[in-house]
Design an enzyme around this catalytic site. Structure first.
Site, short mmCIF file in Angstrom:
data_model
loop_
_atom_site.label_atom_id
_atom_site.label_comp_id
_atom_site.label_asym_id
_atom_site.label_seq_id
_atom_site.Cartn_x
_atom_site.Cartn_y
_atom_site.Cartn_z
N LEU A 1 44.71 -26.04 -23.01
CA LEU A 1 43.63 -27.02 -22.85
C LEU A 1 42.39 -26.67 -23.67
O LEU A 1 41.38 -27.37 -23.58
CB LEU A 1 43.22 -27.11 -21.38
CG LEU A 1 44.30 -27.66 -20.43
CD1 LEU A 1 43.84 -27.54 -18.99
CD2 LEU A 1 44.63 -29.10 -20.77
N ARG A 2 42.46 -25.61 -24.49
CA ARG A 2 41.29 -25.22 -25.26
C ARG A 2 40.86 -26.34 -26.21
O ARG A 2 39.67 -26.57 -26.41
CB ARG A 2 41.54 -23.93 -26.02
CG ARG A 2 40.31 -23.43 -26.77
CD ARG A 2 40.55 -22.09 -27.45
NE ARG A 2 40.48 -21.01 -26.48
CZ ARG A 2 41.48 -20.17 -26.21
NH1 ARG A 2 42.64 -20.30 -26.84
NH2 ARG A 2 41.33 -19.20 -25.33
N ALA A 3 41.82 -27.03 -26.81
CA ALA A 3 41.48 -28.11 -27.74
C ALA A 3 40.68 -29.20 -27.03
O ALA A 3 39.70 -29.72 -27.59
CB ALA A 3 42.74 -28.70 -28.36
#
Length: 342
Positions: free
Chosen positions: A246-248
């Site tokens: 979920l970093r993006a």
């Protein structure tokens, strides 16, 4: 202007030519250092270090710190005097480059050639804004809010995907083959080298405007929020790109908010998301556009679909050829198997 001062003078950020995507990424990281830094990939001579030095002048302290390739971990994060801690219970800390870069720019040329441990420490501090040094049960923490700019030449090797993903944004520079743009860049550089003081004076108003906008954007950052439409759009883009984790999503939201703040917008919009999406997804994308939008790549009647082709190339061995019909020659004296008596 003395020769020494001329050497120290940075090329103005506002005078950069043909570098709009890089300028935007650097400004976003300056508005919100928590984005985690900018990875700049490109061949030699594409103004990577020039842009990094130019950005430092726009920041509060104007610090520009370079991490040498051969630097040790102690030089990066700092050291603790354990003897003094044991002797009189006092912590004596010798600052490293992370402390020196606070409120400025930490520039790492050829970041892909650094040991993974140093890159990890850099990215941890860039994302959190603090640096903690621990030795034998003694620890010291200090603020380390800086804009991390890592550059690399793809011809010299790549970063491991796990480390690349931790850079908030990425920009891929290419050689410029537009005659007019090349001429404009060369003319600007020659003018700067001939008289840096006069060249910088011609861009002083634009530079001051950048500094004011950055200051206002940082103050406005926490007042901006995201509505459901923005969240939905970010999720759709990240899913279509096939990113890991979920970093993006988080970086895209932070980058869009930073852009909205820099432009003094009242709200973060889908348009802001679209304008930062490429720098967020460039180093994280696992699906190409055709795979992300299979309905746009429908095959014509009688032709294999792109999905079938992908499966075929994935499941078969390299160099495999499909079977082809072959003629059968009957030889006298040989009884076909199907007619043999059992």
């Amino acid at each position: 202007m003395s020769e020494a001062n001329a050497r120290r003078a940075a090329f103005p950020f506002s005078a950069l030519i043909g570098q709009a995507p890089l300028q935007q990424a650097l400004l976003l990281a300056a508005v919100d250092p928590g984005i985690g830094g900018v990875l700049v990939s490109g061949p030699r001579g594409t103004a990577k270090s020039t842009a990094a030095r130019a950005l430092a002048e726009l920041l509060p302290e104007g610090q520009f710190v370079t991490l040498p390739l051969g630097a040790s971990e102690d030089r990066l994060i700092g050291t603790l005097d354990i003897e003094s801690a044991l002797r009189d219970a006092s912590v004596r800390f010798s600052p490293g480059l992370l402390a020196k870069a606070h409120r400025g720019v930490l520039y790492v040329d050829e970041v892909n050639l650094l040991p993974d441990g140093l890159v990890d420490a850099l990215l941890d501090a860039a994302a959190s804004g603090v640096n903690t040094v621990e030795r034998d049960g003694v620890s010291h923490t200090h603020d380390a809010s800086f804009v991390l700019i890592g550059t690399m030449n793809p011809e010299e090797g790549e970063l491991r995907p796990q480390l690349t993903d931790r850079f908030g944004l990425m920009v891929a520079l290419e050689n410029c083959y537009e005659p007019q743009i090349r001429q404009d860049i060369v003319k600007a550089r020659l003018a700067f080298d001939l008289d840096p003081f006069a060249f910088r004076a011609r861009h002083a108003v634009q530079q001051a405007a950048y500094i004011e906008r950055l200051c206002d954007a940082r103050a406005a950052l926490t007042r901006l929020s995201f509505d459901e439409a923005v969240h939905a759009h970010v999720s759709a883009l990240c899913i279509a790109a096939g990113v890991d984790g979920l970093r993006a999503d988080l970086m895209m939201l932070r980058a869009a908010r930073a852009l909205a703040a820099f432009e003094a917008a009242e709200v973060v919009t889908v348009e802001h998301v679209d304008r930062v999406a490429e720098s967020v997804l460039l180093h994280r994308r696992r699906f190409d556009d055709e795979a992300a939008h299979p309905h746009e790549a429908a095959s014509s009647p009688g032709q294999p679909s792109s999905t079938d082709s992908a499966n075929s190339s994935t499941d078969s061995d390299y160099g495999y050829l499909p079977p082809e019909p072959a003629g059968i020659t009957h030889v006298k004296g040989v009884i076909p198997l199907s007619t043999k008596k059992r």
